[in-house]
Design a protein around this motif. Structure first.
Motif, PDB file in Angstrom:
ATOM      1  N   ALA A  95      -1.069  14.822   9.136  1.00 22.97           N
ATOM      2  CA  ALA A  95       0.333  14.958   8.738  1.00 22.97           C
ATOM      3  C   ALA A  95       1.083  15.888   9.698  1.00 22.97           C
ATOM      4  O   ALA A  95       2.219  15.609  10.086  1.00 22.97           O
ATOM      5  CB  ALA A  95       0.416  15.479   7.302  1.00 22.97           C
ATOM      6  N   ASP A  96       0.447  16.984  10.085  1.00 23.16           N
ATOM      7  CA  ASP A  96       1.047  17.886  11.080  1.00 23.16           C
ATOM      8  C   ASP A  96       1.334  17.130  12.376  1.00 23.16           C
ATOM      9  O   ASP A  96       2.387  17.280  12.994  1.00 23.16           O
ATOM     10  CB  ASP A  96       0.112  19.055  11.377  1.00 23.16           C
ATOM     11  N   ARG A  97       0.378  16.318  12.793  1.00 23.35           N
ATOM     12  CA  ARG A  97       0.518  15.572  14.051  1.00 23.35           C
ATOM     13  C   ARG A  97       1.626  14.527  13.966  1.00 23.35           C
ATOM     14  O   ARG A  97       2.298  14.248  14.968  1.00 23.35           O
ATOM     15  CB  ARG A  97      -0.820  14.930  14.419  1.00 23.35           C
ATOM     16  N   LEU A  98       1.796  13.946  12.775  1.00 22.62           N
ATOM     17  CA  LEU A  98       2.872  12.975  12.597  1.00 22.62           C
ATOM     18  C   LEU A  98       4.239  13.615  12.829  1.00 22.62           C
ATOM     19  O   LEU A  98       5.101  13.044  13.499  1.00 22.62           O
ATOM     20  CB  LEU A  98       2.820  12.392  11.186  1.00 22.62           C
ATOM     21  N   LEU A 237       3.560  14.575   1.404  1.00 30.21           N
ATOM     22  CA  LEU A 237       3.687  14.038   0.047  1.00 30.21           C
ATOM     23  C   LEU A 237       3.067  12.645  -0.041  1.00 30.21           C
ATOM     24  O   LEU A 237       2.425  12.299  -1.040  1.00 30.21           O
ATOM     25  CB  LEU A 237       5.152  13.993  -0.372  1.00 30.21           C
ATOM     26  N   ALA A 238       3.265  11.835   1.002  1.00 34.36           N
ATOM     27  CA  ALA A 238       2.715  10.474   1.006  1.00 34.36           C
ATOM     28  C   ALA A 238       1.196  10.502   0.904  1.00 34.36           C
ATOM     29  O   ALA A 238       0.600   9.808   0.057  1.00 34.36           O
ATOM     30  CB  ALA A 238       3.154   9.726   2.261  1.00 34.36           C
ATOM     31  N   PHE A 239       0.541  11.308   1.736  1.00 32.58           N
ATOM     32  CA  PHE A 239      -0.927  11.377   1.702  1.00 32.58           C
ATOM     33  C   PHE A 239      -1.412  11.959   0.368  1.00 32.58           C
ATOM     34  O   PHE A 239      -2.439  11.546  -0.158  1.00 32.58           O
ATOM     35  CB  PHE A 239      -1.459  12.224   2.856  1.00 32.58           C
ATOM     36  N   ALA A 240      -0.658  12.910  -0.179  1.00 30.52           N
ATOM     37  CA  ALA A 240      -1.066  13.532  -1.447  1.00 30.52           C
ATOM     38  C   ALA A 240      -1.062  12.527  -2.593  1.00 30.52           C
ATOM     39  O   ALA A 240      -2.008  12.473  -3.390  1.00 30.52           O
ATOM     40  CB  ALA A 240      -0.156  14.715  -1.770  1.00 30.52           C
TER      41      ALA A 240
END
Length: 313
Positions: A95-98, A237-240
């Motif tokens: 997510a950080d990389r996105l 939020l999406a991954f969560a």
């Protein structure tokens, strides 16, 4: 970010690590004030123009300087549409990389007098931009892929089937997070490879959830691909919420319908109904109402953000 950290801690407590590998699509436009002009008129996997080729090389080099390993970058279906894929990894790092990728793309294109757009559907009648997410769970103790079973016809484990079932079961409630804008639902229409029907398959690109075939000789590559998220989403939020839905499938042993390999866009309403195939929300309004009624999403987001998110949307 904190919400995803909480979801990953719960996953860790269950004995798993959650990996994600997103495929981010975007458009490159000339920065005209009077009209939107794509940077080229090429199609899927075409060789890029010199200008676009230099830009994608510069983006790749910038990301690798920041320690982000780019696995592929190529032209997508739409004119001026590109995709950048980086190596899968821990969902929080991914997510950080996105976010880093989005900033890098916009910064580099602006310097060249161009405009990068992560809108899900910037042009009507032309392919929208998605963010397909490849997902897998790894067993913490054995360090092996928990989705792999060599004896299964799809080479998937029971945990993988339950994880798919959980996500399909809760996908309507997740949609306001995975596809968070009014524009998102202009992409989710038939005819452009965007998923509309809640189903899964192995090679069917009209299915919402796909099982890539690449891991026949690579057990650690076993994974599933959710095809509805788009680049406008907040990846934390999406991954969560995706993780919460998948784990719910494992914890409650949610059963999975049979895969559908036929082209779903050719099915009429009675046939879809007979096969128990439902459709995704067709607007952000519908998606918000689905989110309002989903207790798992409330728990995943936390009561405060859950209520604030609905109010904001």
């Amino acid at each position: 970010r904190f919400i995803l950290e909480k979801a990953l801690k719960r996953t860790h407590d269950m004995g798993f690590e959650y990996n994600a590998g997103p495929e981010l699509e975007f458009y490159l436009f000339r920065n005209n004030t009077d009209k939107i002009t794509p940077i080229d008129s090429n199609g899927y996997f075409d060789l890029a123009t010199d200008e676009a080729h230099n830009i994608t090389r510069e983006i790749t080099a910038a990301l690798e300087t920041l320690g982000i390993e780019v696995e592929a970058s190529h032209h997508e279906v739409g004119p001026g549409q590109y995709e950048v894929d980086f190596k899968y990894g821990d969902a929080l790092i991914t997510a950080d990389r996105l976010l880093t990728l989005r900033v890098a793309v916009k910064s580099i294109t602006q310097r060249r007098g161009l405009k990068a757009s992560f809108m899900p559907k910037p042009l009507m009648g032309i392919a929208g931009s998605g963010m397909h997410v490849h997902q897998s769970l790894f067993d913490i103790k054995t360090k092996k892929n928990a989705f792999y079973d060599p004896n299964d016809r799809y080479r998937l484990s029971k945990a993988a089937y339950n994880f798919i079932a959980g996500q399909l079961n809760h996908v309507k409630g997740m949609m306001a997070v995975l596809c968070p804008t009014v524009n998102s639902y202009k992409r989710l229409v038939t005819g452009f490879e965007a998923p509309v029907y809640i189903s899964w398959a192995r090679i069917n690109r009209s299915a919402l959830m796909r099982v890539p075939q690449w891991f026949e000789e690579k057990p650690n590559s076993a994974r599933i691909e959710l095809r509805c998220p788009d680049p406008a989403c907040n990846p934390y939020l999406a991954f969560a919420v995706m993780l919460a839905a998948g784990l719910d499938g494992i914890e409650n042993n949610i059963s999975l319908l049979e895969p559908v390999e036929e082209d779903l866009y050719k099915f009429d309403e009675p046939k879809l109904a007979a096969m128990n195939i439902e459709t995704l929300p067709s607007s952000l309004y519908e998606a918000i109402n689905e989110l309002k009624g989903n207790e798992l999403m409330r728990n995943a987001l936390g009561d405060h953000l859950y209520r604030r998110y609905i109010n904001i949307k």
